[in-house]
Write an enzyme that holds these catalytic residues in place. Structure first.
Site, mmCIF file in Angstrom:
data_model
loop_
_atom_site.group_PDB
_atom_site.id
_atom_site.type_symbol
_atom_site.label_atom_id
_atom_site.label_comp_id
_atom_site.label_asym_id
_atom_site.label_seq_id
_atom_site.Cartn_x
_atom_site.Cartn_y
_atom_site.Cartn_z
ATOM 1 N N ASP A 43 90.831 -7.292 -58.397
ATOM 2 C CA ASP A 43 90.231 -7.910 -57.807
ATOM 3 C C ASP A 43 89.698 -9.752 -58.396
ATOM 4 O OD1 ASP A 43 88.056 -7.516 -60.179
ATOM 5 O OD2 ASP A 43 86.954 -6.510 -59.145
ATOM 6 N N SER A 44 89.731 -9.403 -59.103
ATOM 7 C CA SER A 44 90.421 -11.076 -60.281
ATOM 8 C C SER A 44 91.061 -12.182 -58.745
ATOM 9 C CB SER A 44 90.879 -11.263 -60.569
ATOM 10 O OG SER A 44 92.212 -10.753 -60.927
ATOM 11 N N ASP A 82 92.730 -2.642 -56.696
ATOM 12 C CA ASP A 82 91.498 -2.415 -57.625
ATOM 13 C C ASP A 82 90.634 -2.558 -56.500
ATOM 14 O OD1 ASP A 82 90.137 -2.488 -60.181
ATOM 15 O OD2 ASP A 82 90.589 -4.899 -60.459
ATOM 16 N N LYS A 111 92.544 1.463 -59.343
ATOM 17 C CA LYS A 111 92.060 0.909 -60.268
ATOM 18 C C LYS A 111 90.189 1.535 -59.792
ATOM 19 C CE LYS A 111 91.682 -2.855 -62.848
ATOM 20 N NZ LYS A 111 90.111 -3.248 -62.717
ATOM 21 N N GLU A 113 86.405 0.943 -62.136
ATOM 22 C CA GLU A 113 85.408 -0.122 -63.369
ATOM 23 C C GLU A 113 84.250 1.436 -64.034
ATOM 24 O OE1 GLU A 113 83.436 -3.730 -62.914
ATOM 25 O OE2 GLU A 113 86.242 -4.191 -62.437
ATOM 26 N N GLU A 181 89.267 -3.507 -71.694
ATOM 27 C CA GLU A 181 88.478 -4.848 -71.245
ATOM 28 C C GLU A 181 88.315 -5.385 -72.538
ATOM 29 O OE1 GLU A 181 88.869 -6.461 -67.356
ATOM 30 O OE2 GLU A 181 88.276 -8.574 -68.279
HETATM 31 O O1 KIV Z 1 91.108 -7.348 -61.974
HETATM 32 C C1 KIV Z 1 92.063 -7.937 -61.819
HETATM 33 O O2 KIV Z 1 92.723 -8.655 -62.608
HETATM 34 C C2 KIV Z 1 91.640 -7.009 -63.755
HETATM 35 C C3 KIV Z 1 92.051 -7.471 -64.724
HETATM 36 C C4 KIV Z 1 92.484 -6.062 -65.612
HETATM 37 C C5 KIV Z 1 93.762 -7.379 -65.018
HETATM 38 O O3 KIV Z 1 90.919 -6.044 -63.192
#
Ligand code: KIV
Length: 282
Positions: A43-44, A82, A111, A113, A181
């Protein structure tokens, strides 16, 4: 074809796992050809590809477009989608439905969080439904407002133990790995040594089972903010500025396009064109 077990095999063989992010088709092709161990459609991309200030604004429908592009480019890689902010927090059904959308779009895993009862239940539901889950602990950007900025986590033995407890719960719930992280190298190594599943570090030192970074950061393409843990392997932003300046100069000075970059008429058609231009001008 890589699967979740490829990550465990690498960890068990003491071989480090090298992961990178990709958001688009051509970057995905590059990572695929380089046989990277895993691709995260992170999500970056909210900041790096869309120019937002943080990750809060990306939606599930938007990220699906990027996952589809990456899946078209990376045919052999393991792709992790993500889950965006609030796309899995409202209810288990909402989380499961959105996770399944990611898999249908071409991701092999998702993924999530953090670690609370809801996340643990959701990890279980996803895994039971055939959706592998990568956890994410330490600094979790989606909790930025609660954490109060890019703060290093696990700075004390006590805090490190709290993160380890969460990591053990995520492992128990069925996560195939956990991103750690922004934490001291010693803390990440301690957590890694106490887990059976692999850890993927970002700003967490060399003791993790593997590493992930944002491709645009290490290639010097995204330059708004360069974290301390980024090592640059290329300077694409600078190289592109130079290239664009050269192109602009060539256009202005008639060096581009040259004959090499142009299509030409046959001499017969050229003569006809010249003749008709005489008629038009007479
Ligand atoms: O969104 C992302 O790029 C991440 C990192 C762990 C690289 O969550």
């Amino acid at each position: 074809m890589k699967t979740v077990s490829s990550f465990q095999v690498l960890k068990n063989n003491n071989e480090k796992i090298a992961m990178l992010t990709a958001y688009d088709y051509s970057t995905a092709q590059v990572l695929d050809k380089a046989e990277i161990d895993g691709i995260l459609v992170g999500d970056s991309l909210a900041m790096v590809a869309l120019g937002y200030e943080n990750t809060y604004n990306i939606t599930i429908d938007e990220i699906l477009i990027f996952i589809k592009a990456v899946a078209r480019g990376a045919k052999n890689s393991f792709i992790i989608g993500d889950m965006p902010f609030m796309s899995y927090n409202l209810s288990l059904d909402q989380g499961l439905e959105n996770a399944s959308k990611m898999i249908k779009a071409g991701a092999n895993a998702v993924k999530l969080e953090g670690c609370n009862e809801h996340i643990l239940q959701l990890v279980k539901r996803c895994v039971e439904s055939g959706i592998p889950v990568l956890g994410h602990l330490g600094f979790t950007p989606q909790l930025m407002n609660t954490i109060g900025g890019h703060k290093i986590q696990g700075k004390t033995a006590g805090n490190t133990d709290i993160i380890l407890k969460s990591a053990l719960k995520l492992q128990e719930a069925g996560c195939f790995g956990i991103v750690l992280e922004l934490m001291p190298a010693e803390s990440a190594e301690y957590i890694t040594k106490n887990l059976l599943i692999p850890t993927i570090g970002i700003g967490a030192g060399v003791g993790c089972s593997g590493q992930i970074v944002v491709t645009d950061d290490i290639m010097g393409k995204f330059t708004d903010f360069v974290p301390k843990f980024v090592k640059k392997y290329a300077n694409i932003h600078e190289d592109m500025i130079k290239g664009v300046e050269e192109y602009k100069k060539d256009v202005k000075e008639l060096f581009f396009p040259s004959e090499k970059e142009s299509f030409t008429l046959s001499s017969e058609e050229k003569l006809k064109l010249e003749a008709s231009s005489k008629i038009v001008n007479s």
